[in-house]
Design a protein around this motif. Structure first.
Motif: not given
Length: 486
Positions: A332-335, A433-437, A457-460, A484-486
């Motif tokens: 996963v590449l972010d930021a 955004g870090d959390v989503l990644a 993940a985006v939906w949750q 964040a749900p398991v």
């Protein structure tokens, strides 16, 4: 009639497909039947929104959208309401069905006026439909400004006037004028522009009526996936069953971003989470989350891990990117990782090569980061978010998560992109955004297919914000990560 919510799974169709579907539906029905059904649907929803309205203003335009408005006015008058119709058009140039509905409104005793009523309890926007390609001007623009600047609810017919049904772009003046409660009833198909860019704000609560025309065989332009299916965990499992996530980031002064991503991956169910910090003077343990294993980023063996790279990476992340891109099992590449790739053609080639090899990769740019990757402006990205997400996915062989209102998720295989309906302005705070990644990283580590991992993940991520209690403390990125749900 169906209300569209984040739980709704549905196909979305562009203007061209909608035109074909409309023509086929009209050909299969008696003349004027389709418009009568549409007008009745508008009237029923109007009565539900404003059941005690004394005056309902119906602003009608020069085409079939206006015809739907005439028909709705006639239906409302038959049911004891008092619609006032204003018409911005030339009666002699109305399409045949719209002319028929105009006459039906007159025969029903509907009041026609040159100017809008001074007071109204509901405004119906039936000025422009899906065929509008230019911003409303003159009288129509004035009427839209009046209705959207009022405190009364507005019901748009098919799409809000001026909104591009394919892209969700709304003229700047129209977007800034929206202050009223919004509703939109759309017919025959759901249009992608209602759910991304300015579309969600302009449409408000969206309702769908297929007008009794049934199944569609055209290929969708995009889709809404609805609530993800739960992924139950087997009793006979262990931490190795859910994979290792390595977060690479946290340059000097920015360790918090990497720790947020790591916390999100941990709470989203990753078996083990390593946080490889780029700051050589960083702490060796996070005492608030001792489950996170802090390491020097350069010491980690990434070959068997899902790597989340870039969160708080600064310029220091550039040094490690060649190894990250070529060795991570999933990525996963972010930021800052995206910014480094955008500025380095060799890294771009490595990323594209990774895509050709079929290695699971997700990029999560916001519009400005996407613009840097594609060599354009953020305005260009926002002008057609679906096309931009598809272009990112195709160019680099990745799943692209283009963040924003109506986040768009696209793969490189030509699958219709996903538009996500969860999330709200509570997410407009540093670190989300870090959390989503991190959440996407956990889903990949658990073995979820890459497009599904990103979409779920985006939906949750958005769902947590949507269900955050209104009277609770503000939603921070740290709290978001721990939910964040398991």
């Amino acid at each position: 009639m169906q209300s569209i919510t984040p739980a709704t799974a549905a196909d979305l169709f562009d203007i061209a497909a909608t035109r074909r579907i409309e023509q086929a539906a009209a050909a299969a029905l008696p003349a004027h039947a389709l418009m009568q059904r549409a007008g009745l649907a508008v009237a029923r929803l109007a009565m539900a929104i404003a059941p005690h309205a004394r005056t309902i203003w119906v602003a009608c335009g020069p085409g079939n959208n206006g015809g739907d408005g005439f028909e709705a006015a006639a239906q409302l008058r038959h049911r004891g309401f008092f619609p006032v119709v204003t018409f911005a058009g030339d009666e002699s140039r109305l399409p045949p069905d719209a002319k028929t509905s105009l006459q039906r409104a007159r025969d029903a005793g509907v009041t026609f006026a040159e100017t809008p009523p001074t007071t109204f309890e509901l405004a119906i926007d039936a000025l422009l439909g899906i065929g509008s390609t230019r911003p409303p001007e003159g009288t129509m623009a004035e009427w839209l400004q009046l209705m959207h600047g009022s405190t009364q609810p507005v019901l748009s017919v098919d799409v809000p006037s001026g909104l591009n049904a394919d892209t969700g772009v709304l003229p700047k003046d129209a977007a800034s004028a929206i202050t009223s409660a919004r509703h939109c009833i759309t017919f025959l198909t759901l249009k992608p522009g209602l759910f991304t860019a300015q579309g969600r704000d302009a449409a408000g609560t969206t309702w769908f009526d297929d007008l009794g025309c049934g199944h569609i065989t055209d290929r969708p332009a995009a889709r809404l996936t609805g609530t993800p299916k739960a992924q139950p965990r087997a009793h006979a499992s262990h931490k190795g069953s859910y994979g290792d996530v390595a977060v690479i980031g946290g340059a000097s002064g920015m360790a918090g971003a990497a720790l947020l991503a790591g916390s999100a991956a941990l709470h989203a169910g990753a078996g083990r989470v390593f946080v490889g910090l780029l700051d050589p003077d960083a702490a060796v343990v996070d005492t608030s989350q001792t489950e996170l294993m802090l390491r020097d980023a350069r010491s980690l063996d990434l070959s068997g891990m899902t790597v989340v790279c870039g969160c708080g990476g600064g310029e220091a992340v550039h040094e490690l990117l060649p190894r990250v891109v070529t060795t991570a099992a999933a990525l996963v590449l972010d930021a800052d990782a995206l910014n480094a790739i955008a500025a380095d053609s060799a890294l771009q080639a490595q990323l594209a090569s990774r895509g050709k090899d079929g290695l699971p990769t997700v990029i999560t740019p916001h519009p400005l980061e996407a613009a840097r990757l594609l060599g354009c402006t953020a305005a260009d990205i926002q002008a057609d978010r679906l096309a931009s997400a598809r272009q990112l996915a195709s160019r680099f062989g990745v799943v692209a998560v283009l963040k924003g209102s109506g986040t768009v998720i696209s793969d490189a295989d030509g699958t219709p992109p996903v538009i996500n309906l969860t999330g709200n302005a509570r997410l407009a705070t540093a670190g989300t955004g870090d959390v989503l990644a991190g959440m996407i990283g956990a889903a990949l580590a658990a073995g979820r297919p890459v497009l599904e991992a990103a979409s779920e993940a985006v939906w949750q991520h958005g769902h947590i914000a949507d269900t955050w209690p209104a009277d609770a403390t503000p939603l921070t990125a740290g709290t978001l990560a721990r939910r964040a749900p398991v």
